[in-house]
Design an enzyme around this catalytic site. Structure first.
Site, PDB file in Angstrom:
ATOM      1  N   LYS A  31       0.863  -1.181   0.000  1.00 21.89           N
ATOM      2  CA  LYS A  31       0.000   0.000   0.000  1.00 21.89           C
ATOM      3  C   LYS A  31       0.898   1.229   0.000  1.00 21.89           C
ATOM      4  CE  LYS A  31      -3.962   1.831   2.656  1.00 21.89           C
ATOM      5  NZ  LYS A  31      -4.871   1.554   3.806  1.00 21.89           N
ATOM      6  N   SER A  76      -9.696   1.408   2.644  1.00 24.45           N
ATOM      7  CA  SER A  76      -8.795   2.210   1.846  1.00 24.45           C
ATOM      8  C   SER A  76      -7.706   1.393   1.144  1.00 24.45           C
ATOM      9  CB  SER A  76      -8.122   3.260   2.727  1.00 24.45           C
ATOM     10  OG  SER A  76      -7.339   2.645   3.724  1.00 24.45           O
ATOM     11  N   SER A  81      -9.926  -1.066   6.862  1.00 25.60           N
ATOM     12  CA  SER A  81      -9.326  -0.815   5.547  1.00 25.60           C
ATOM     13  C   SER A  81      -8.572  -1.981   4.934  1.00 25.60           C
ATOM     14  CB  SER A  81      -8.394   0.398   5.614  1.00 25.60           C
ATOM     15  OG  SER A  81      -9.162   1.578   5.586  1.00 25.60           O
TER      16      SER A  81
END
Lengths: 498, 101, 502
Positions: free
Chosen positions: A81, A156, A180
């Site tokens: 990420k 996310s 997330s």
């Protein structure tokens, strides 16, 4: 030619590289090919680190040639990420604010994956600064759900879930502040684990809510996730993170343990909640039956203060976000508004133009909630709610070993279908209590929605630091549900031959 | 009592986020919606409940030894800065001419 | 403006201090492993943590916590077992994170006190029955300490383009993060000080204490010890507090004293003219000997304090506190008392010697080498001669003190000897002998010189007999000249008087 890389588990890849069935460089190249042919559709990546990947793979191959012992993730393609620092890449948090920021150092979680022999393929899209549950708030581009490109992958950590789901990489790391990792894993039909707070170091991961954030792996198999947990916890407590713990253990050791006679809790009120899609509810109920068939005792439990978790979560998350994002002022790094006459003008315009709307909203809310006279009513109250929610979990886990619930009230929705930010906050109800209390949770795909045909994940939560035990239940559920190793149908075998 | 536009402008000034007039309206609406979502917390019965500031259980006294660890080189330290001068980070005037910042 | 002494007749000054001390003797910063900078090039000692890079996390320096606990124990504070670090937010680039890591309502150590011994002229400034004064006017003032907390220091900003490096008029500023993250301990007193002299003495005593603990170099000049003062006035007899002003730039003992004295007189003038003191921050300008307004505080600053989630709380054990206590050296008060009882030093001399721990240790080392009879001379040498020299060794001081005690040198000659041996390993006895500096105390030899001088100086002898006893000084001088400085003046004096009276 072994076939498609996306058919292999992490362990198969590492074993194959170690045995010499194929080289790490061949695996890296296959992963690069898969990205080249698939990422145009998913848009999961923000940067593909081809040079780093090939260099790391070459090192792995050289180590093997020199007779060195290879790590447990030798040659396994991994991506991160884009809130995780990795020297040689930019760490943008999908924000204009950090668009030019070159990682000055490498995050501990990233380093530990590399130390285990993994090959770094690049950085993955996300909601800007991890504020969101769609990945649509990325400043650069949205990411598409590999099962249906018109839909969001969740967020996310949407890029992490999508890249794994589309078979571009074998494993990805995400971060989970309020769901997330678990929510996008659920929406994409992969396994996503949020370890207990303190299990994985946060050092080098751009902070959102420091008391809520936790890094975890996303993979197509529980076994892959367990293997990543071994790597992330190897070497004990990270001395650079004052909240991290020594959680080194073999997370593979108990994966296949029977769950016969062990108790799994369900919360009836949660399944009755307004907003829970019927297909999700029935999928969770089916999952409960399958666990029962495997011998688990299904028991009703209650988390009476869960209703207060939304308010408590948004107070804590906004306040900590305000504080953590204060440092982005364009002076030492990041976007700097050109041509300003004064410092105040430069800071205010750099922040106004560097941050997207949700990042500004969260910081504004946090700055208000922390102000004098307001702090006691919200922030202090939220930390008291944390005490109550933590106690709820302790009572529940005195009765059961794991709790089963949805990870998201719906399957993945179409881009732009939900635009009211406050309405999106409500969708986090199943995941945020876990961040507030700091215990562990995992989303495991349990099937496709009967109405939508989209994947549905079931969330299992376990007591704090019972992460290995949680993986046992996740593996039992995976065995029962026939979703192990599934790549989104449109992508299976498309590029990435090994 | 809902936040006024002026309240929100004050917070924006403190938080160093310049807002246009339109953004200020939108932000005011958002803030009040969000606060309405959070307001139930004020009414919870939290008498006698101690706050938990750290979800770390009994973790306490985490420290490091007083030994030097290599940091960043000057080049690394300044690499990401948009404005530098010599060995230092540079910012424009802190006080506007004839006024205060 | 009226004189301070006059103002204090009518007004009582209420003074509180905030003293920041950088823990300069540590190796590393408060929250990261960067070396503490002293005179390094800008941004030579920085890392992702103290630059506030995205994702970096703090971990506290254990030795810094030991230091603050020792500071607390030395100032009679209570060690607060449970405390936390807080974040204090303000947007200014000297704080890399735009918040400062500091402490909240509970500091590591709280509720202590230091007792000040106030004597001499300064003691006259404390009026009223607030303390018990001794017959000589001296008194002991107990000054309560509210708390000592830990926080990180800010970066250094260099303002360019304006006058004298000030912010106003500067066109740009350069930031050096070397100092950013240096551990500071901030001590806050209760408003128990009543005179500028007490404030100065408090600061001196605090400095001596921290120096003895070895936790800081305590240099006010270099800024490793900094002080802000709060002062307000009230009519004598009033019990409520007046409006206070905050004074900055008090970077020497003299500035601290003089700025407070100025501000007390300024406030008195404002009040006596029927005006009101405004709550504001004022800057001391030493060159113009006045304070000027820096900024007016209309509303209290809102720093959005909250507990730092990145830093686990502290729950200090008895064992930890006892380990700190065991590491504490003898503190200046105890050392002074020991000098007075062991060697019979006068209080004033003892205080001078213990003010600097290095001086005290040196003194003790020399004391171990000299006969008890030499002690009074040694103290005199330590207080009045040694401070002027940079690199005398213990043996040199012991030896010169011995020569002085046996009247083999004059005080002036002792200084000359020190000048010759300072920074060398030369033996003073040899230097004295080689240069023929040793004074003769041989009564026969000196007597001959005395006889010769008396014969020469008939008129002076006559003056003596006429009642002018001061003329002996002249005669001693003549004897010294005749002996080419080798005679002991005290002996000459005795011999002269004996013969003149005969």
């Amino acid at each position: 030619m072994m076939g498609s890389l996306d058919a292999l588990s992490a362990r198969q890849i590492a074993t194959g590289v170690t045995r010499g069935d194929f080289s790490a460089t061949e695996v890296a190249q296959a992963s690069l090919d898969a990205i080249a042919s698939r990422d145009g559709k998913t848009q999961a990546f923000l940067q593909v680190s081809e040079e780093l990947a090939l260099a790391a793979a070459a090192r792995t191959d050289a180590a093997r040639a020199a007779g060195e012992r290879l790590g447990p993730l030798a040659g396994v393609p991994v991506a991160f990420k884009d809130n995780m620092n990795l020297v040689g890449t930019r760490t943008t948090c999908a924000s204009r604010m950090l668009e030019p920021y070159e990682s000055a150092y490498t995050a501990t979680c990233v380093q530990r994956m590399l130390d285990a022999g993994a090959t770094p393929l690049g950085k993955l899209n996300m909601d800007e600064f991890a504020f969101g549950s769609t990945t649509d708030s990325s400043a650069f581009h949205p990411t598409n759900n590999p099962w249906d490109l018109t839909r969001v992958p969740g967020g996310s950590s949407g890029g992490s879930a999508a890249a794994v789901t589309a078979g571009e990489v074998t494993l990805a790391l995400g971060s989970d502040t309020g769901g997330s990792i678990r929510q996008p894993a659920s929406l994409c039909g992969v396994v996503g684990m949020k370890p207990s707070y303190g299990v994985v170091s946060r050092y080098g991961v751009v902070a959102f809510g420091s008391s809520l954030d936790q890094v975890g792996p996303i993979g197509r198999r529980v076994e892959d996730v367990a293997l990543a947990m071994n790597a992330l916890t190897a070497g004990g407590r990270d001395r650079l993170d004052a909240t991290s713990r020594d959680c080194t253990q073999d997370y593979l050791a108990h994966l296949e343990d029977p769950i016969e006679g062990r108790a799994v809790g369900v919360i009836p009120a949660l399944l009755e909640a307004e907003g829970l899609a019927p297909e999700v509810r029935s999928a969770i109920e089916r999952a409960a039956h399958k666990l029962a068939d495997a011998g688990a005792r299904i028991m009703e439990v209650d988390l009476p203060n869960m209703a207060s978790s939304i308010a408590a979560y948004y107070v804590l998350a906004s306040c900590e976000a305000f504080s953590n994002l204060a440092r982005f002022d364009g002076v030492r790094y990041g976007y700097q508004e050109p041509g300003c006459a004064t410092l105040a003008e430069q800071s205010s315009l750099s922040r106004a133009h560097g941050f997207g709307p949700e990042a500004k909203r969260r910081q504004m809310l946090g700055a208000y909630l922390l102000s004098s006279g307001v702090y006691e009513r919200y922030y202090l109250a939220a930390q008291k709610v944390r005490t109550l929610i933590t106690a709820d979990y302790q009572r529940a886990f005195a009765q059961v070993d794991a709790i089963l619930m949805p990870a998201s009230p719906t399957v993945a929705w179409e881009h732009g279908a939900i635009s009211d930010p406050a309405a999106l906050y409500l969708a986090d109800v199943y995941t945020i209590s876990n961040n507030i209390a700091g215990n562990c949770g995992i989303s495991v795909p349990v099937g496709l929605g009967t109405d939508s045909g989209m994947p549905i994940g079931a969330q299992l939560q376990g007591p704090t630091f019972a992460d290995a035990s949680l993986l046992t239940f996740a593996r039992a559920l995976e065995r029962a549900c026939d979703m192990e190793g599934v790549v989104a149908p449109a992508f299976v075998g498309k590029g990435g031959e090994l | 009592m809902p936040l006024t536009r002026e309240d929100v402008a004050g917070i924006a000034a403190y938080a160093r986020i310049a807002l246009t007039d339109v953004e200020l309206d939108e932000m005011t609406a958002y803030m009040n919606d969000a606060i309405a979502l959070l307001d139930p917390i004020i009414d919870y019965d939290l008498d006698g409940v101690e706050p938990t500031f750290h979800p770390t259980g009994d973790l306490a006294n985490v420290v490091r030894e007083d030994t030097v660890v290599a940091g960043l080189s000057l080049e690394e330290a300044l690499a990401n800065a948009a404005s530098i001068r010599g060995r230092s980070f540079r910012v424009p005037a802190i006080l506007a001419v004839g006024g205060s910042a | 403006m009226r004189r301070l002494a006059d103002v204090l007749e009518d007004w009582e000054a209420v003074i509180g201090l905030e003293v920041h001390t950088a823990l300069t003797t540590l190796e590393t910063k408060m929250l990261c492993g960067c070396r503490l900078s002293h005179d390094d090039e800008p941004n030579a000692n920085v890392c992702p943590i103290c630059l506030g890079m995205p994702g970096a996390l703090p971990v506290p320096n254990e030795k810094a916590i030991e230091s603050i606990v020792m500071a607390g124990l030395a100032t009679n504070c209570e060690v607060m077992r449970r405390s936390m670090f807080y974040r204090k937010h303000y947007f200014y680039p000297d704080m890399a994170k735009n918040f400062q890591t500091t402490q909240g309502p509970v500091a590591f150590v709280m509720h202590g006190h230091l007792d000040l011994e106030v004597s001499g002229e300064g003691a006259c400034e404390r009026l009223g029955a607030t303390v018990d004064k001794r017959p000589d006017g001296s008194y002991v003032a107990p000054i309560r300490i509210l708390r000592i907390h830990m926080e990180e220091d800010a970066a250094k900003m260099n303002h360019l383009g304006g006058a004298e490096g000030r912010i106003g008029g500067a066109s740009e500023s350069l930031i050096d993060y070397n100092r950013c993250g240096t551990p500071l301990i901030e001590l806050v007193t209760e408003p128990d000080l009543r005179t500028p002299e007490e404030a100065r003495l408090f600061m001196e005593k605090l400095r001596q204490t921290f120096l003895a603990l070895g936790i800081s170099d305590c240099s006010m000049e270099k800024g490793s010890m900094r002080c802000d003062g709060n002062v307000s006035l009230r009519r004598r007899g009033d019990t409520h507090f007046g409006t206070k002003t905050e004074l900055k730039n008090l970077n020497s003992f003299k500035s601290l004293h003089d700025a407070l004295a100025y501000e007390i007189c300024r406030q008195a003038e404002v009040l006596e003219e029927g005006g009101a003191v405004r709550q504001e921050t004022r800057h001391w300008e030493p060159s113009r000997r006045r304070t000027v307004v820096m900024r007016v505080k209309e509303t209290a600053d809102d720093y959005r304090f909250f507990p730092d989630p990145d830093l686990a709380p502290f729950d200090l054990s008895d064992e930890f506190v006892e380990r700190c206590r065991a590491r504490m050296p003898e503190l200046p008060d105890a050392r002074r008392d020991r000098y007075m009882t062991t060697w019979g030093l006068r209080r004033l001399d003892a205080e001078k010697l213990v003010a600097d721990p290095a001086t005290a240790s040196f003194f003790e080392a020399v004391a171990a080498q000299v006969e008890p009879s030499v002690m009074p001379t040694l103290v005199n040498v330590m207080v009045n001669l040694v401070p002027a020299f940079a690199a005398l060794d213990e043996a040199q001081v012991a030896s010169v003190s011995g020569l002085l005690a046996e009247d083999a040198l004059t005080f002036a000659q002792a200084r000359e000897v020190f000048e010759l041996v300072d920074g060398t390993d030369a033996d003073p006895v040899r230097v004295v002998d080689e240069r023929g500096m040793r004074q003769s105390t041989d009564a026969d030899a000196l007597g001959a010189i005395v006889d010769e001088v008396l014969e020469r100086c008939e008129s002076q002898v006559q003056q003596y007999h006429d009642g002018n006893e001061k003329v002996v000084g002249f005669l001693v001088g003549q004897c010294m000249r005749a002996s080419k400085g080798s005679g002991n003046p005290k002996m000459f004096n005795q011999l002269l008087v004996r013969r003149l009276e005969a």
